[in-house]
Design an enzyme around this catalytic site. Structure first.
Site, mmCIF file in Angstrom:
data_model
loop_
_atom_site.group_PDB
_atom_site.id
_atom_site.type_symbol
_atom_site.label_atom_id
_atom_site.label_comp_id
_atom_site.label_asym_id
_atom_site.label_seq_id
_atom_site.Cartn_x
_atom_site.Cartn_y
_atom_site.Cartn_z
ATOM 1 N N GLU A 7 7.015 -12.508 -4.393
ATOM 2 C CA GLU A 7 6.091 -12.403 -3.216
ATOM 3 C C GLU A 7 5.265 -10.749 -3.229
ATOM 4 O OE1 GLU A 7 6.885 -12.352 1.333
ATOM 5 O OE2 GLU A 7 8.066 -13.696 0.393
ATOM 6 N N ASP A 101 10.559 -14.338 -1.248
ATOM 7 C CA ASP A 101 11.630 -14.259 -0.331
ATOM 8 C C ASP A 101 12.241 -15.576 -0.014
ATOM 9 O OD1 ASP A 101 11.232 -11.414 -0.044
ATOM 10 O OD2 ASP A 101 10.509 -11.476 1.781
ATOM 11 N N TYR A 312 18.899 -9.586 3.217
ATOM 12 C CA TYR A 312 17.406 -10.177 3.692
ATOM 13 C C TYR A 312 17.593 -9.985 5.225
ATOM 14 C CZ TYR A 312 13.817 -13.519 4.411
ATOM 15 O OH TYR A 312 12.701 -14.352 4.556
#
Length: 731
Positions: A7, A101, A312
């Protein structure tokens, strides 16, 4: 060739060394296990209305609804160079590993590129919860198949297309409706944005309409025959409150001197540590402690994630999978380098960490279909890592919650005394800490800034034996006032967006929505609040959020389905089912089609409302002067209704302005134009001599601004302005 699609570049930089012999190039990194390339967030973006059809660029009811037959994503012009690099890599790929992600947004970033490139080869998914080496190696050892994550893309497409349909169509429709009443500002409508605004408007109005009421409680000293004393209270729940002072006074007289046996309940109780943090809870804690806005909390959490210090951040989960139990020693080892936590880690290691089912529970995570576990520290040591003060503060909060989850419960002794006298029960509660347990890690002042107990709690109470006869003294009457709801803060608004089912008024919808159903996603909620600020619908009042007059006016204009958070939560529930793979890909298109159908019906309603508003609106003075000029010049009288109705007068102007513009200029207008041309030594065009509109446009360009109060100047100015309006009307 295998292509690993990340990403961001920093993800690629962390992944490439684990694939062997990284060799950087422009836009990608070659390794022993394929080529690593990266996006820069979304390299593609939704096409704008005018990019589908030039007519859609006009804000007019005639082009609504705008319903794309084939959805288009177009390159972001600011990221074209990296897009070219990614497309070149995909063209040469025989297999792609999506390494963006791990969530709905990351899936969309990758798969929209695969679709745009026309890629049809093999796809696998690298699924990780953190960017430290251990987490990435674990993910590399268990690459997922294509089908495991593809439903995330379907849900992302459905969400993006529904948002486009609602935002583009209804923002235009309600802006046109507002303009019909003379307003100028754009009215922005959004699938999640609008019900979130409605929450704030509703709360503000509840506060403003709140009328405080006084209620009463009683407090009396109870005494034993041997002189032992304890203060007891009568404070009934809201349904049984004493709302009238005479009633409180009568009860006080009734209780004075009353006797009865004392009831004593003693128990040792425990309190479990607070839940681990998801993004909403993290925003709540940091908002209360430091006053941070929700979008800033997300920014800080993202930085910690990219520095490999935490997992995350865009997660709704407060649990950990059971496999994380094996990582506890490594994480604790990293936390020993944090001075504020070192002694707590040492104590925890000595006494063995507790692995609670309320913390480590893979089955419960699967039941709730959480893609990511709670936000926790990684095994990477923060020692030597460059962090800002705010990053350190957020890291400490995350680490404290992780440690607390592994520590013993807080233990305390609770004593409850109650005395039934004259038919009324008075009571007192006392609590004495026995073992601070997990509270040690937060310090005495602020364990988690959670709400305190709802009842009055004292410390240690006198040791009076159960059954002891007590006599009440004269009770004191205490007056209290009801309080309005609190204004929203960022953190509290986030919490309500997450648990919005409580606002459902339809019992069937309320029953259907789960406790965790909400509007928006952990990744988008902070951005929604930020957007409402930027568009002037909410404003900051200290640490609180308040709705603006513009925000209230918009909510009042919109129909209930658009402002009802519960309705939006039902849509979110459908999107969740799609994301979880419970529905086929065709459900994406069915969802979008239903949204389009509802929008089509609603626009017809808004069109009729705008027409009615415009008809009832009086014309402006400038509009009326211009219409009378046309009527006089063309000898076509204004209809009676036109002088009282904006829309009727505008219809008259539209019907006659071309004929008016084609008239020859007035003698005064032409003479003024010729004078200007002579003074400046320029030629007056032929059409300016024959057409009023052309002459007026030429004067607007070349004539000086009218000065003074000379009637001839004003007349000439009006002639120019009238012609200019005529020209604009035709355009």
């Amino acid at each position: 060739m295998r292509v690993w699609l990340c990403e961001k570049k920093d993800q690629a930089d962390k992944l490439a060394p684990l694939l062997g012999k990284p060799r950087p190039a422009r836009g990608y990194i070659d390794t022993a296990d394929g080529r690593v390339t990266w996006a820069i967030g979304h390299l593609l973006q939704q096409a704008q209305p005018e990019q589908y059809d030039t007519a859609w660029g006009q804000w007019q009811f005639d082009v609504l609804p705008m319903l794309p037959q084939r959805w288009q994503l177009l390159p972001d012009p600011n990221k074209q160079q990296q897009l070219d690099a990614v497309l070149a890599c995909l063209k040469a790929a025989s297999e792609v590993v999506i390494a963006t992600d791990c969530g709905q947004e990351g899936e969309a970033i990758a798969r929209e590129l695969l679709d745009y490139a026309g890629y049809r080869g093999a796809v696998r998914r690298l699924w990780y919860s953190a960017l430290d080496e251990a987490s990435l190696r674990k993910a590399l050892a268990g690459l997922r198949e294509d089908a495991a994550s593809r439903p995330l893309y379907w849900a992302a497409q459905a969400r993006a297309r529904a948002d486009w349909l609602i935002g583009m169509n209804l923002s235009r429709a309600y802006t046109l409706r507002a303009r019909a009443s003379g307003a100028k500002e754009v009215r922005s409508v959004g699938r999640v944005q609008t019900p979130t605004l409605a929450l704030v408007v509703r709360r503000d109005r509840e506060i403003e309409s709140f009328v405080p009421r006084t209620y009463y409680s009683l407090e009396a000293e109870a005494t034993t025959a041997t002189g032992e004393r304890v203060t007891l209270r009568y404070a009934p729940p809201e349904a049984s409150r004493l709302w009238e002072r005479p009633a409180a006074e009568a009860l006080a007289q009734q209780l004075a001197g009353a006797t009865g046996p004392l009831q004593v309940e003693q128990a040792e109780k425990t309190q479990a540590p607070p839940k681990l943090l998801n993004l909403t809870r993290l925003s709540t804690v940091l908002g209360r402690k430091y006053g941070w806005k929700s979008d800033y909390t997300l920014e800080i959490a993202q930085r910690l994630y990219e520095k490999e210090l935490t997992t995350y951040p865009r997660t709704a989960c407060t649990l950990l999978p059971n496999e994380q139990e094996g990582d506890v020693p490594a994480v604790l080892d990293a936390l020993t380098t944090v001075p504020a936590l070192a002694r707590h880690v040492a104590a925890l290691v000595i006494h063995t960490p507790l692995l609670r089912k309320s913390v480590f529970n893979t089955a419960k995570m699967a039941e709730a279909d959480h893609e990511h576990h709670a936000i926790i520290p990684t095994a990477a040591s923060p020692q030597g890592v460059d962090m800002s003060d705010d990053e350190r503060a957020a890291y400490l909060i995350i680490a404290q919650h992780y440690l607390a989850a592994l520590m013993p419960d807080y233990r305390y002794a609770e004593t409850r005394l109650s005395l039934e006298a004259a038919g009324v029960t008075l009571s007192a509660v006392g609590r004495v800490p026995l073992d601070q347990g997990w509270r040690h890690v937060f310090g005495a002042a602020d364990p988690d800034a959670e709400d305190g107990p709802s009842e009055d709690v004292a410390g240690e109470l006198p040791a009076i034996a159960a059954g002891t006869r007590m006599t009440l003294g004269q009770p004191a009457i205490k007056a209290h006032k009801t309080t309005p709801p609190k204004r929203y803060t960022d953190a509290e608004l986030l919490a309500d967006m997450e648990s919005v089912a409580k606002y459902a008024t339809d019992p069937a919808i309320k029953a259907r929505l789960k406790e965790t159903s909400g509007i928006g996603t952990p990744a988008t909620r902070a951005a929604i609040i930020k957007t409402l600020r930027e568009r002037g619908y909410i404003a900051d009042q200290g640490k609180h959020i308040v709705s603006t007059p513009l925000g209230r006016e918009l909510v009042d204009t919109l129909p209930a389905p658009l402002t009802d958070p519960a309705t939006t939560a039902v849509w979110e529930e459908r999107l969740d089912e799609l994301r979880q793979g419970k529905l086929p890909e065709s459900a994406r298109d069915e969802f979008v089609a239903r949204i389009a159908e509802n929008i089509t019906k609603l626009i017809e309603r808004v069109r009729a409302e705008a027409s009615a508003v415009s008809a009832a609106r009086p014309p402006t003075e400038a509009q009326l002067r211009y219409a009378r000029t046309i009527a006089e010049a063309l000898q076509r009288p204004l209809p009676p209704e036109a002088t009282a109705s904006y829309s009727a007068l505008q219809a008259y102007i539209t019907a006659h302005q071309d004929a008016f513009a084609a008239l020859p200029p007035t003698p005064a207008q032409l003479a003024f134009a010729e004078k200007i041309a002579a003074e400046r030594g320029i030629e007056l065009p032929a059409e300016a001599r024959t057409q009023r509109a052309a002459c007026g446009a030429w004067l607007d360009l070349h004539a000086p601004k009218p000065q003074g109060r000379a009637s001839s100047g004003k007349a000439k100015g009006r002639a120019g302005k009238g012609a200019r309006r005529a020209t604009k009307g035709r355009a």
